[in-house]
Design a protein around this motif. Structure first.
Motif, PDB file in Angstrom:
ATOM      1  N   GLU A 186      48.191  46.092  34.326  1.00 19.21           N
ATOM      2  CA  GLU A 186      48.366  46.957  35.505  1.00 19.21           C
ATOM      3  C   GLU A 186      47.726  48.330  35.313  1.00 19.21           C
ATOM      4  O   GLU A 186      47.364  48.974  36.287  1.00 19.21           O
ATOM      5  CB  GLU A 186      49.858  47.078  35.851  1.00 19.21           C
ATOM      6  CG  GLU A 186      50.664  47.698  34.738  1.00 19.21           C
ATOM      7  CD  GLU A 186      52.155  47.523  34.941  1.00 19.21           C
ATOM      8  OE1 GLU A 186      52.714  46.613  34.330  1.00 19.21           O
ATOM      9  OE2 GLU A 186      52.728  48.307  35.697  1.00 19.21           O
ATOM     10  N   ASP A 187      47.554  48.765  34.059  1.00 16.31           N
ATOM     11  CA  ASP A 187      46.908  50.070  33.873  1.00 16.31           C
ATOM     12  C   ASP A 187      45.386  49.976  33.889  1.00 16.31           C
ATOM     13  O   ASP A 187      44.689  50.956  33.634  1.00 16.31           O
ATOM     14  CB  ASP A 187      47.425  50.786  32.620  1.00 16.31           C
ATOM     15  CG  ASP A 187      47.286  49.963  31.361  1.00 16.31           C
ATOM     16  OD1 ASP A 187      46.917  48.771  31.460  1.00 16.31           O
ATOM     17  OD2 ASP A 187      47.531  50.504  30.270  1.00 16.31           O
ATOM     18  N   HIS A 241      45.359  51.792  43.502  1.00 17.27           N
ATOM     19  CA  HIS A 241      46.781  52.150  43.464  1.00 17.27           C
ATOM     20  C   HIS A 241      47.169  52.878  44.751  1.00 17.27           C
ATOM     21  O   HIS A 241      48.176  52.561  45.393  1.00 17.27           O
ATOM     22  CB  HIS A 241      47.055  53.014  42.234  1.00 17.27           C
ATOM     23  CG  HIS A 241      48.519  53.145  41.926  1.00 17.27           C
ATOM     24  ND1 HIS A 241      49.010  53.914  40.924  1.00 17.27           N
ATOM     25  CD2 HIS A 241      49.602  52.621  42.534  1.00 17.27           C
ATOM     26  CE1 HIS A 241      50.326  53.844  40.902  1.00 17.27           C
ATOM     27  NE2 HIS A 241      50.703  53.058  41.883  1.00 17.27           N
TER      28      HIS A 241
END
Ligand SMILES: C[S@@+](CC[C@H](N)C(=O)[O-])C[C@H]1O[C@@H](n2cnc3c(N)ncnc32)[C@H](O)[C@@H]1O
Length: 260
Positions: free
Chosen positions: A19-20, A27
């Motif tokens: 997710e990073d 986002h």
């Protein structure tokens, strides 16, 4: 600023899984979305980056399991936009790399729906990072081919095989179940059986699994039925510069992986 009546679709790359590795823009759009239409390969943690009250729609597709046809997905995006929704169409990796975004953009264009594309980290790049593998290497490889192991039978010798013998690094998407065919195409084109091969399942994720070998070993990948996650194969002389210390040999444990 946009009125609520004007829907908008963002075709967003979710990155390879971690997710990073989602971009700041992706986002932001996820936080703004009324509806998130996501592919099966996008992990829950990334889908969860959207607003809690956003509608989430699974649009398929993993091998052998498809919740909606491509036609239905296109129609869904157009319908949602016409309802005035801010839609994020979330695709694994980059939306423009084996993501069928071309068809979805054409449908949105034809319907007069406003849309944008947000790039993402494609699986080949994440796999290379997991192996500390230089995709281009001065004096060794100066081109990178993104290709697929899918649908090889319907074609004559693909040009990418020729590119491989002229020194390109080849990243094969969707190449596990027909690894033997990919290997034989490259061997027929004249690529040395000693050419280095790196394989990553679940690149960028803690569950990643790395394997390495040579072109001669590549057919063994087909028997690795325990690799249930997405698999990226990278082939070429530049691959020899990778770090194989955390990786297992491609040929090992074939018997253990084979059905009893
Ligand atoms: C339909 S393609 C989508 C590619 C995606 N748009 C991208 O840019 O990475 C699916 C294939 O991408 C590759 N893939 C996607 N995520 C991956 C990951 N985390 N690790 C390894 N391969 C991955 C696999 O080859 C998988 O079969």
């Amino acid at each position: 600023s946009r009125g609520r009546e004007d829907g908008h679709v963002a075709l967003v790359g979710a990155g390879p899984g971690a997710e990073d590795l989602v971009t700041l823009r992706a986002h932001r759009l996820l936080m703004e979305a009324d509806v998130i239409v996501h592919d099966a390969l996008v992990p829950e943690a990334v889908i969860a980056l959207g607003r809690r009250d956003a509608e989430r729609i699974a649009a398929g597709k993993r091998k052998g399991c498809q919740t909606r046809t491509q036609e239905e997905i296109k129609a869904l995006l157009v319908t949602l936009a016409r309802e005035g929704k801010r839609v994020v169409r979330l695709k694994s990796g980059d939306p423009l790399v084996f993501g069928r975004a071309g068809e979805e953009m054409a449908a949105l264009r034809d319907a007069g729906v406003s849309f944008e594309v947000v790039p993402g980290v494609t699986a080949a790049l994440a796999a290379a990072a997991d192996f500390e593998l230089p995709l281009t290497l001065r004096g060794v490889s100066s081109s990178l081919v993104l290709t697929t192991g899918h649908d090889l039978k319907s074609r004559a010798l693909p040009d990418w095989a020729k590119l491989a013998i002229s020194g390109a690094t080849v990243a094969v998407y969707m190449g596990r179940t027909n690894a033997a065919e990919v290997a034989s195409l490259l061997a027929e084109a004249g690529l040395s059986p000693d050419t280095a091969v790196a394989v990553v399942e679940n690149a960028s994720l803690p569950s990643r699994r790395r394997l390495h070998g040579t072109l001669a070993d590549l057919p063994a990948l087909q028997d690795r039925t325990s690799l249930a996650g997405p698999v990226m194969t990278i082939i070429g002389d530049a691959v020899a510069g990778a770090d194989f210390t955390a990786s297992e040999p491609l040929r090992a444990r074939v018997a253990a992986d084979s059905p009893a």
